[in-house]
Motif scaffolding. Sequence first.
Motif, PDB file in Angstrom:
ATOM      1  N   GLU A  89       0.826  -1.212   0.000  1.00  0.00           N
ATOM      2  CA  GLU A  89       0.000   0.000   0.000  1.00  0.00           C
ATOM      3  C   GLU A  89       0.857   1.258   0.000  1.00  0.00           C
ATOM      4  N   VAL A  90       1.900   1.221   0.838  1.00  0.00           N
ATOM      5  CA  VAL A  90       2.750   2.408   0.926  1.00  0.00           C
ATOM      6  C   VAL A  90       3.491   2.628  -0.390  1.00  0.00           C
ATOM      7  N   LEU A  91       3.987   1.543  -0.975  1.00  0.00           N
ATOM      8  CA  LEU A  91       4.644   1.664  -2.279  1.00  0.00           C
ATOM      9  C   LEU A  91       3.674   2.247  -3.293  1.00  0.00           C
ATOM     10  N   ASP A  92       2.473   1.757  -3.229  1.00  0.00           N
ATOM     11  CA  ASP A  92       1.465   2.174  -4.190  1.00  0.00           C
ATOM     12  C   ASP A  92       1.188   3.666  -4.068  1.00  0.00           C
ATOM     13  N   LYS A  93       1.091   4.095  -2.826  1.00  0.00           N
ATOM     14  CA  LYS A  93       0.797   5.494  -2.596  1.00  0.00           C
ATOM     15  C   LYS A  93       1.981   6.352  -3.025  1.00  0.00           C
ATOM     16  N   TYR A  94       3.172   5.887  -2.741  1.00  0.00           N
ATOM     17  CA  TYR A  94       4.366   6.674  -3.036  1.00  0.00           C
ATOM     18  C   TYR A  94       4.560   6.811  -4.538  1.00  0.00           C
ATOM     19  N   ILE A 113      11.652   3.093   1.631  1.00  0.00           N
ATOM     20  CA  ILE A 113      10.297   2.948   2.184  1.00  0.00           C
ATOM     21  C   ILE A 113      10.251   1.775   3.157  1.00  0.00           C
ATOM     22  N   LEU A 114      10.864   0.676   2.760  1.00  0.00           N
ATOM     23  CA  LEU A 114      10.876  -0.502   3.644  1.00  0.00           C
ATOM     24  C   LEU A 114      11.568  -0.144   4.954  1.00  0.00           C
ATOM     25  N   ASP A 115      12.639   0.645   4.864  1.00  0.00           N
ATOM     26  CA  ASP A 115      13.377   1.000   6.076  1.00  0.00           C
ATOM     27  C   ASP A 115      12.589   1.949   6.966  1.00  0.00           C
ATOM     28  N   GLU A 116      11.655   2.658   6.374  1.00  0.00           N
ATOM     29  CA  GLU A 116      10.807   3.535   7.176  1.00  0.00           C
ATOM     30  C   GLU A 116       9.695   2.727   7.850  1.00  0.00           C
ATOM     31  N   LEU A 117       9.387   1.567   7.283  1.00  0.00           N
ATOM     32  CA  LEU A 117       8.294   0.733   7.791  1.00  0.00           C
ATOM     33  C   LEU A 117       8.824  -0.289   8.799  1.00  0.00           C
ATOM     34  N   ILE A 118       9.939  -0.896   8.472  1.00  0.00           N
ATOM     35  CA  ILE A 118      10.474  -1.963   9.312  1.00  0.00           C
ATOM     36  C   ILE A 118      11.908  -1.616   9.688  1.00  0.00           C
ATOM     37  N   ILE A 132       4.575   7.571   4.763  1.00  0.00           N
ATOM     38  CA  ILE A 132       4.667   8.355   3.535  1.00  0.00           C
ATOM     39  C   ILE A 132       5.231   9.741   3.825  1.00  0.00           C
ATOM     40  N   LYS A 133       4.717  10.320   4.906  1.00  0.00           N
ATOM     41  CA  LYS A 133       5.123  11.672   5.247  1.00  0.00           C
ATOM     42  C   LYS A 133       6.639  11.707   5.482  1.00  0.00           C
ATOM     43  N   GLN A 134       7.128  10.721   6.233  1.00  0.00           N
ATOM     44  CA  GLN A 134       8.549  10.732   6.569  1.00  0.00           C
ATOM     45  C   GLN A 134       9.417  10.551   5.329  1.00  0.00           C
ATOM     46  N   ILE A 135       8.975   9.686   4.436  1.00  0.00           N
ATOM     47  CA  ILE A 135       9.731   9.493   3.207  1.00  0.00           C
ATOM     48  C   ILE A 135       9.745  10.786   2.407  1.00  0.00           C
ATOM     49  N   ASP A 139      12.884  12.978   1.278  1.00  0.00           N
ATOM     50  CA  ASP A 139      13.109  13.287  -0.134  1.00  0.00           C
ATOM     51  C   ASP A 139      13.267  14.796  -0.334  1.00  0.00           C
ATOM     52  N   ASN A 140      12.383  15.552   0.317  1.00  0.00           N
ATOM     53  CA  ASN A 140      12.461  17.003   0.183  1.00  0.00           C
ATOM     54  C   ASN A 140      13.773  17.532   0.731  1.00  0.00           C
TER      55      ASN A 140
END
Lengths: 157, 888
Positions: A89-94, A113-118, A132-135, A139-140
């Motif tokens: 889901e997170v990948l999809d959203k990103y 993304i995986l590192d932000e999740l696990i 998502i926000k943290q990624i 990125d920004n």
Amino acid sequence: MIHFVVLFSRQGKIRLQKWYEARPDREKKKITRELTNAILARKPKMSNFLEWKELQIVYKRYASLFFLFAVDKSDNELITLELIHRYVEVLDKYFGSVCELDIIFNFEKAYFILDELILGGELQETSKKAVIKQIEFADNYQEEEIISLALRDVGLI
Amino acid sequence: MALEAQEKVMDFMNNARQMMTEAVDRVKMPTPMRLRDLIRAIRAARTAADERAVVNKECSQIRNSFATEDTMWRCRNVAKLLYIHMLGYPAHFGQMECLKLIASSKFTDKRIGYLAAMLLLDEQQEVHLLINNCLKVDLNCPTQFVVGLALCTLGSIASIEMARDLAPEVEKLLKSSNAYIRKKAALCAFKIIRKVPELMEMFLPASRSLLSEKNHGVLITGIVLITEMSERSPDTLNHFKKVVPNLVRILKNLIMSGYSPEHDVNGISDPFLQIKILRLLRILGKDDSDTSETMNDILAQVATNTETSKNVGNAILYETVLSIMDIQSESGLRVLAVNILGRFLLNNDKNIRYVALNTLLKTVNIDANAVQRHRATVLDCLKDPDISIKRRAMELCFALTNTQNFKIMSKELISFLQAAEPEFKAQCSSAMVLSAERFAPNKRCHIDTLFDVLKTAGNYVRDDVVYNTIQLISAEMADLQPYVVHESWKAIRDTENCTEKQPLTQVSCWCIGEYGAFLLDGISVDGENLTVSEEEVILVYQKILDATHMSLVTKQYALVSVTKLSTRFPRATPKIEKIVSSFGSNVQIDLQQRGVEFKQLFDSFDHLRTALLEPMPPLERDSVMTHLDAAESDPIPSNDEGQEVNLLGDMCFTDSKVMADPLANVGNGQTNGHTVAGGGLFDLLDSQPSMDLGTNVIMDHNKTNNTLLDLLGNLDACPPSNESPSLNAENDLSNSLFGPSALGSTHLPSQNSMDLFNDSSPVVASSESMTVLSENGIKLIFEFCHGPAKDLELKITVKLVNNTEKDVSSFEFHVALPKSMQLMMPKINGGIVIGANEEKNINVITIKNPNAAVLRLRLRVSYRFQDISTPFNHQVEVNDFPAAMCSW
């Protein structure tokens, strides 16, 4: 605890692999080969679980990509499936309706993304939005840094 | 003002100049390919060779770039290297580069650098020391993303040293005001404790405060950390029992609170957190009725209120059931839990059925009756096409079998066995044997089940089943033997293709060989009258013995069996004799040997045949099992040995230990202690090298006596009372036959054979010896001081004899043992020198054999004669040790 995560295609090509415990490279290769073969041989109607040595494998196929999580035997298999789904889901959203190519060409993002999740084999954030926000923040931050470095290069700041 | 403007112009000029030189540099060294382009190029490769070419070319460019310390493209190069690494190519040469990236001040570089570190380094790498310092700096960095990266890396590749070094930093971060850092620090602490448990205490105070958090990320990581600590130390477990009310409150809030979009999964509020809490509750409530009491209500609430239409709900229920079964919960709650599992079993979703079977398997020991109610459903799962489910169901079926339901369960399991994949057949058949042994209501049912297993599982049956069945029939089925022999007969008569059911054939042959006499009696089984004619039995045997794909072992069983039948089937004797003698020229050396030897029973020793071919005394279970174990634990079982062991069950006891049993039972003074040594004799007949010897001896010496010895060696199954007079008569002859002079260079333990036939003087060969090597007048002799001591040690004095007229120098010898044994041999510096016609003890070796495996060793010897410069090398295998000296 999650011991490792592997993403692989229907052809058995590895698209991402993350190890949360130390193993020599050769062993990693052997394990991934063995497991991708075992899972690709399974029929779609079978369960998503596979016992493997002292671990159990939870896997799920999304379109052309298999997501494989190796967890302890004492772990909850059903919630591991949810965890896989959360990652997707997170990948999809990103990426905005993610596909295998997104992950091939932006594999580093998929890792971030995986590192932000696990972290260290355990889920660190249960909120999709927060991940998502943290990624995006990171990125920004990276982009701003690139711009400011470039500007400094040409002497504008 | 003008000055300022001038400065600005100067600056601009300088910058322009710098940019120019940079641009020129870039032209001089071509820009490396972008990551994206590399991925495209690799994907465009049509063959594996093409791909390899692209990768190799790129790798060499990356290497060059690394070598020239090119900082500009380092990040891009490492990223490309990661992709190449993922494809399975070596990328270790990038390890130092990722450290350089990590040390860079740019976040972009750090991000890729740390990613590369996690992928390319693992615990074993020495570069860890270097990364340690980078991590320490970055953990103290003010930027949260940099700290996040460092924590993430630490969580992935923490080694023991890293854990020790960085634990204080992590502990500090655990108290950070930033939730993003706190949660990561909590998981790092979790990882550190897994690596170095004694660091746990440092994290105790900070971890407890994590539970009062609102942020779910921090909460869940805090709970993971506390769970890990509680599982590792009972003290900590007690310490955290105080937090149970907090946990209950958090869980209650999760269930009761309305919809919260941020943490919702299919209508359930943060299932991930719920499951971690349930799990911690389980650990805290285990074996503690007070603590269990405090969580009873909330568990009941979760179990009843959770929506089960989706996977998430079931995940929570599953965890709840596990907790209910593990803690000291109320009985009502337990019933509820087992009912949930019952519902799971009926679920359409395979995953949920799998989980249900798994959980039932865990709970079957706690509450067998509750699980029994779901037996029918479990049996249905045996038919599931999914291997994972089938395996669970099979295990559960065996767990559910008891004396009452044995008949039904075994019937179902047999039909499962029939249809099951090969991988299940071996496991299932062995489990069936055990299950029948424990639960079969009567002997008849027991033996029927065993035959059913043999019939359905065919060649997938493991050897242990064959042994167990034969032993059972021999020792415990005395009254059923007529029935068994008819069953055996029916089995081999009705089996169209015996090669596919060789274990069945083996058992059947054994039974018919032993109890064939009952066949002629006729018996009425289940209303069916069976009469058997000798001719048809012999015909079937002929078929088995002629079958091309029949294994050697099966043929051995059959051949021995048919020989035995010659005394049971009087009218078929000529026919049997013909079959036996036809094996005298068989290509299989073992069968040929048997053919030749058995033939003697029909010619010169016809008068001994009846006595020699008597049925076996009941086999003792342990002896059979021990031997089996020994055979299995043997790391290098040669083909021959394996068969020797297999034959154990039929008629010749090769193993001294087993052999001692039937003989010792008779209490004959002569057998006392000495017969044990006979093992060496049997070796003469049973393994190939000694077989040659056997035939040699036949040529050279008094024929009759020799062959008799052969026969006795092979067919010790005859009652010792018959055996002893004839043995005594042969005393002298055997001495001369097997005396050292006759044996010369063979491996046969000379003392051995004499022991067997000597009078009953109780001198247990206090110093046995055997010549292990005799070449060019050089002899190596092993002298045994005594048999293996209680601690399974055997001491051997090595004696070197030089029978030549020349001095020998640089004598060296090496000994190799199977892995299961240990060798202690004092090292001798330099080669040994031994004069002409001299003999001396050169070493004392000790062999430890903790598994009591069959003793064998390999010996390598090298030496030089005084006048010849080239050394002699010999290598021999010694496997016929005197039985008395190695009956562990």
